[in-house]
Design a protein around this motif. Structure first.
Motif, PDB file in Angstrom:
ATOM      1  N   VAL A 137       0.869  -1.186   0.000  1.00  0.00           N
ATOM      2  CA  VAL A 137       0.000   0.000   0.000  1.00  0.00           C
ATOM      3  C   VAL A 137       0.907   1.237   0.000  1.00  0.00           C
ATOM      4  O   VAL A 137       1.142   1.876   1.011  1.00  0.00           O
ATOM      5  CB  VAL A 137      -0.943  -0.001   1.215  1.00  0.00           C
ATOM      6  CG1 VAL A 137      -1.945   1.158   1.115  1.00  0.00           C
ATOM      7  CG2 VAL A 137      -1.693  -1.322   1.304  1.00  0.00           C
ATOM      8  N   TRP A 157       2.471  -0.310   4.616  1.00  0.00           N
ATOM      9  CA  TRP A 157       1.941  -1.651   4.791  1.00  0.00           C
ATOM     10  C   TRP A 157       2.079  -2.431   3.506  1.00  0.00           C
ATOM     11  O   TRP A 157       1.953  -1.892   2.405  1.00  0.00           O
ATOM     12  CB  TRP A 157       0.465  -1.594   5.184  1.00  0.00           C
ATOM     13  CG  TRP A 157       0.268  -0.981   6.534  1.00  0.00           C
ATOM     14  CD1 TRP A 157       0.095   0.344   6.803  1.00  0.00           C
ATOM     15  CD2 TRP A 157       0.267  -1.651   7.791  1.00  0.00           C
ATOM     16  NE1 TRP A 157      -0.021   0.544   8.158  1.00  0.00           N
ATOM     17  CE2 TRP A 157       0.081  -0.653   8.792  1.00  0.00           C
ATOM     18  CE3 TRP A 157       0.402  -2.984   8.181  1.00  0.00           C
ATOM     19  CZ2 TRP A 157       0.025  -0.963  10.145  1.00  0.00           C
ATOM     20  CZ3 TRP A 157       0.335  -3.287   9.528  1.00  0.00           C
ATOM     21  CH2 TRP A 157       0.158  -2.287  10.496  1.00  0.00           C
ATOM     22  N   VAL A 196     -11.509  -3.825   2.334  1.00  0.00           N
ATOM     23  CA  VAL A 196     -10.753  -2.778   3.043  1.00  0.00           C
ATOM     24  C   VAL A 196     -10.209  -1.755   2.055  1.00  0.00           C
ATOM     25  O   VAL A 196     -10.319  -0.548   2.254  1.00  0.00           O
ATOM     26  CB  VAL A 196      -9.591  -3.396   3.863  1.00  0.00           C
ATOM     27  CG1 VAL A 196      -8.678  -2.295   4.414  1.00  0.00           C
ATOM     28  CG2 VAL A 196     -10.128  -4.258   4.991  1.00  0.00           C
ATOM     29  N   THR A 200     -10.523   2.364   1.580  1.00  0.00           N
ATOM     30  CA  THR A 200      -9.350   3.193   1.899  1.00  0.00           C
ATOM     31  C   THR A 200      -8.602   3.674   0.667  1.00  0.00           C
ATOM     32  O   THR A 200      -7.790   4.580   0.752  1.00  0.00           O
ATOM     33  CB  THR A 200      -8.338   2.426   2.785  1.00  0.00           C
ATOM     34  OG1 THR A 200      -7.942   1.235   2.087  1.00  0.00           O
ATOM     35  CG2 THR A 200      -8.932   2.069   4.120  1.00  0.00           C
ATOM     36  N   ILE A 299      -4.937   8.478  12.428  1.00  0.00           N
ATOM     37  CA  ILE A 299      -3.920   8.345  11.376  1.00  0.00           C
ATOM     38  C   ILE A 299      -2.636   9.064  11.763  1.00  0.00           C
ATOM     39  O   ILE A 299      -1.537   8.536  11.602  1.00  0.00           O
ATOM     40  CB  ILE A 299      -4.471   8.882  10.034  1.00  0.00           C
ATOM     41  CG1 ILE A 299      -5.528   7.899   9.512  1.00  0.00           C
ATOM     42  CG2 ILE A 299      -3.362   9.079   9.009  1.00  0.00           C
ATOM     43  CD1 ILE A 299      -6.270   8.378   8.288  1.00  0.00           C
ATOM     44  N   LEU A 302      -0.888   7.114  14.496  1.00  0.00           N
ATOM     45  CA  LEU A 302      -0.255   5.872  14.043  1.00  0.00           C
ATOM     46  C   LEU A 302       1.010   6.151  13.225  1.00  0.00           C
ATOM     47  O   LEU A 302       1.679   5.236  12.762  1.00  0.00           O
ATOM     48  CB  LEU A 302      -1.244   5.054  13.205  1.00  0.00           C
ATOM     49  CG  LEU A 302      -1.024   3.543  13.236  1.00  0.00           C
ATOM     50  CD1 LEU A 302      -1.519   2.957  14.548  1.00  0.00           C
ATOM     51  CD2 LEU A 302      -1.702   2.862  12.061  1.00  0.00           C
ATOM     52  N   GLN A 304       1.188   7.318  10.269  1.00  0.00           N
ATOM     53  CA  GLN A 304       1.034   7.147   8.832  1.00  0.00           C
ATOM     54  C   GLN A 304       1.047   8.501   8.117  1.00  0.00           C
ATOM     55  O   GLN A 304       1.027   8.592   6.908  1.00  0.00           O
ATOM     56  CB  GLN A 304      -0.260   6.392   8.488  1.00  0.00           C
ATOM     57  CG  GLN A 304      -0.203   4.919   8.832  1.00  0.00           C
ATOM     58  CD  GLN A 304       0.685   4.119   7.881  1.00  0.00           C
ATOM     59  OE1 GLN A 304       0.434   4.001   6.707  1.00  0.00           O
ATOM     60  NE2 GLN A 304       1.786   3.582   8.416  1.00  0.00           N
TER      61      GLN A 304
ATOM     62  N   GLU B 225      -8.576  -0.665  10.750  1.00  0.00           N
ATOM     63  CA  GLU B 225      -8.114  -1.032   9.408  1.00  0.00           C
ATOM     64  C   GLU B 225      -8.128   0.172   8.468  1.00  0.00           C
ATOM     65  O   GLU B 225      -7.219   0.366   7.654  1.00  0.00           O
ATOM     66  CB  GLU B 225      -8.985  -2.153   8.823  1.00  0.00           C
ATOM     67  CG  GLU B 225      -8.677  -3.518   9.412  1.00  0.00           C
ATOM     68  CD  GLU B 225      -9.621  -4.594   8.890  1.00  0.00           C
ATOM     69  OE1 GLU B 225      -9.121  -5.678   8.567  1.00  0.00           O
ATOM     70  OE2 GLU B 225     -10.839  -4.350   8.825  1.00  0.00           O
ATOM     71  N   ILE B 227      -7.700   3.198   9.323  1.00  0.00           N
ATOM     72  CA  ILE B 227      -6.568   4.039   9.716  1.00  0.00           C
ATOM     73  C   ILE B 227      -5.252   3.442   9.217  1.00  0.00           C
ATOM     74  O   ILE B 227      -4.434   4.129   8.611  1.00  0.00           O
ATOM     75  CB  ILE B 227      -6.551   4.221  11.247  1.00  0.00           C
ATOM     76  CG1 ILE B 227      -7.721   5.129  11.668  1.00  0.00           C
ATOM     77  CG2 ILE B 227      -5.230   4.781  11.735  1.00  0.00           C
ATOM     78  CD1 ILE B 227      -7.965   5.207  13.160  1.00  0.00           C
ATOM     79  N   LYS B 228      -5.105   2.125   9.425  1.00  0.00           N
ATOM     80  CA  LYS B 228      -3.865   1.448   9.033  1.00  0.00           C
ATOM     81  C   LYS B 228      -3.571   1.589   7.544  1.00  0.00           C
ATOM     82  O   LYS B 228      -2.445   1.844   7.147  1.00  0.00           O
ATOM     83  CB  LYS B 228      -4.027  -0.048   9.309  1.00  0.00           C
ATOM     84  CG  LYS B 228      -3.268  -0.570  10.494  1.00  0.00           C
ATOM     85  CD  LYS B 228      -3.743  -1.986  10.703  1.00  0.00           C
ATOM     86  CE  LYS B 228      -2.783  -2.869  11.401  1.00  0.00           C
ATOM     87  NZ  LYS B 228      -3.397  -4.190  11.653  1.00  0.00           N
ATOM     88  N   PHE B 229      -4.572   1.366   6.727  1.00  0.00           N
ATOM     89  CA  PHE B 229      -4.323   1.277   5.289  1.00  0.00           C
ATOM     90  C   PHE B 229      -4.691   2.565   4.547  1.00  0.00           C
ATOM     91  O   PHE B 229      -4.907   2.572   3.342  1.00  0.00           O
ATOM     92  CB  PHE B 229      -5.046   0.055   4.714  1.00  0.00           C
ATOM     93  CG  PHE B 229      -4.619  -1.198   5.415  1.00  0.00           C
ATOM     94  CD1 PHE B 229      -3.299  -1.631   5.342  1.00  0.00           C
ATOM     95  CD2 PHE B 229      -5.500  -1.920   6.199  1.00  0.00           C
ATOM     96  CE1 PHE B 229      -2.874  -2.764   6.029  1.00  0.00           C
ATOM     97  CE2 PHE B 229      -5.091  -3.050   6.892  1.00  0.00           C
ATOM     98  CZ  PHE B 229      -3.776  -3.470   6.795  1.00  0.00           C
TER      99      PHE B 229
END
Lengths: 315, 315
Positions: A137, A157, A196, A200, A299, A302, A304, B225, B227-229
């Motif tokens: 990603v 990721w 997902v 996103t 976000i 984290l 990112q 998820e 947020i992560k991606f």
């Protein structure tokens, strides 16, 4: 381990794979070539692209150790093969290289859609070859062999979607490869991945492409005005809407169900906000605009993304 | 001129205005205070906010030269008064300060909508006071007195929308003030401003708020998820959707017609793309995704944004 020349991830003393084959030399393929060579993730990095001028450019750039003249030549004797082609091309390329794959090889890809790639590639897999689908990603607005750089995957990721019952050793090696380039690996099913990513990534891209198109069609506002005053928010959409058109066409065609589901929800929600504006319902707007801040905080927390003032101050 | 301490714009030897009053101490108000003081754009910078705790915080931060305890006290004897409050508050604040404004003063604002602000403020203007509406097209996702910094307006556009027949000297002074903070000034009518900003700023914000809300409501994909991606595209929307809710509620309520017009066009265009996905029409998608790249190139060429690889490499 000695620090690598690029100093963003440690360079391996012994390569993870003997021979790595990369099919497709775009942003992702060229970035993998840069990283795998710099970090000694493979003893030999061989690339192939079906466009002769791209192969020529890759040679000029010195990507990997060798540019092969056919996909079959590139994958012959390779331990790890990564398809870095648009999602819709994965099936045909797998069919083309299948007979040249050696037993024990691990086939992978980088597609932004996983279920349809699995369905397209699996029928062509020869005995003894493991397929471990991957999706880093990460990306920029630039495409082509010149766009790549070795730290593209750093702290990004990479999602692996191996089939149930896939060889644990093949999964572990693929994970090590991506972690070696600085990525953070997560494993999930192909179906869940597609859902997902629909929210996103795929929906945001479609919306961005759409809004830029809407702006372009206006008669009352000139294109130069749109460009000039883009810092008000529009700019962020144009970056996404400059992504590779072929890659994204394939993404939408191959993750149709999940994208249509998200689009339906998006349009329903937009109807609510539109109605609130039409009838001057400030409370509904304020309530909606308040709750969306929480995701942003997550976000930033984290890591990112940096908060924007920090970026501005660095400029 | 001596270089300023912040070294982003030259510091004036003689102030442009004797006394500057800033009403509303949020991101924009505090940034103006920082810049005007650092660059000697005004001999005395006085701020006021209707919230006592914001005034207290502004005192702790040492913003400007003085924090007044009423709007009337802040604007008394001021040569330049800037309303840095949400669009919907401009009319009421103008009514409140009108009798305290001195003849010859220039009243201005920073609202993202201009027609409704002009309509709300003009009836309260005392004889001898000039109104020069302004809109600096700059911002970050952060709000409040702590969010400001002096270079916020550097190389950003500031649009002035003076009424026909407005005093040229007042327009010139307002232009000098914004140029003094590093902004690039453009003049247009309030109506045209509202149309341009509806597409370059208001529509993008509404879409961003909407998509983040859509993502939040999903049950099949967890918030962690999302947020992560988020690096797959979503992240860029969350930055915009973290903007100040009150400010944006007011923008949509006060630029209703232009925003509804843009929303209508946006939804029609999205229906075309949705249909292309549903029926597997790759050509329509590819054609659309190709033409949107041109606007992006224009933005990068104009220096309003760096290409992304450059930013990534700097990190």
């Amino acid at each position: 381990m000695a620090p690598s020349q690029d100093s963003f991830a440690p360079r391996r003393e012994a390569p993870l794979f003997g021979r790595l084959a990369i099919i497709g030399i775009g942003l992702i393929g060229s970035s993998i070539a840069h990283a795998a060579k710099a970090l000694n993730l493979a003893g030999r990095v061989v690339l192939y692209d079906r466009e002769p001028e791209v192969r020529q450019r890759a040679r000029e750039l010195g990507l990997g150790h060798e540019i092969a003249d056919s996909a079959a030549a590139a994958v012959a004797d390779a331990d790890h093969i990564i398809l870095c082609v648009p999602v819709g091309a994965c099936g045909p390329v797998a069919a083309e290289i299948a007979s040249a794959l050696k037993p024990g090889a691990i086939l992978s890809d980088v597609g932004s859609v996983k279920k349809s790639v699995v369905e397209a590639v699996t029928p062509h897999l020869p005995e003894g070859v493991q397929f471990v689908p991957a999706h880093p990603v990460a990306g920029t607005e630039n495409s082509g062999p010149d766009a790549g750089f070795p730290s593209l995957f750093l702290n990004r990721w990479c999602i692996l979607t191996p089939a149930e019952g896939a060889d644990p050793a093949a999964i572990a090696a693929t994970r090590q490869f991506w972690e070696g380039m600085g990525a953070i690996v997560e494993i999930m099913t192909a179906s869940h991945h597609d859902l997902v990513l629909a929210v996103t990534s795929h929906l945001p891209h479609l919306i961005a492409y759409n809004i830029v198109g809407t702006a372009e069609d206006l008669a009352a506002v000139t294109q130069s005005e749109v460009i000039k005053f883009s810092a008000g928010g529009f700019r962020d959409f144009t970056r996404i809407a400059a992504s590779d058109p072929t890659m994204w066409r394939d993404v939408f065609l191959h993750n149709k169900d999940a994208v249509l589901e998200m689009l339906g929800r998006f349009s329903e929600d937009l109807a609510v906000l539109t109605r609130a504006i039409r009838f001057g319902d400030g409370d509904t707007l304020h309530k909606h605009f308040t709750r969306t801040r929480a995701i942003r905080r997550g976000i930033v927390a984290l890591g990112q993304e940096k908060p924007e003032t920090e970026k501005l101050r660095k400029d």
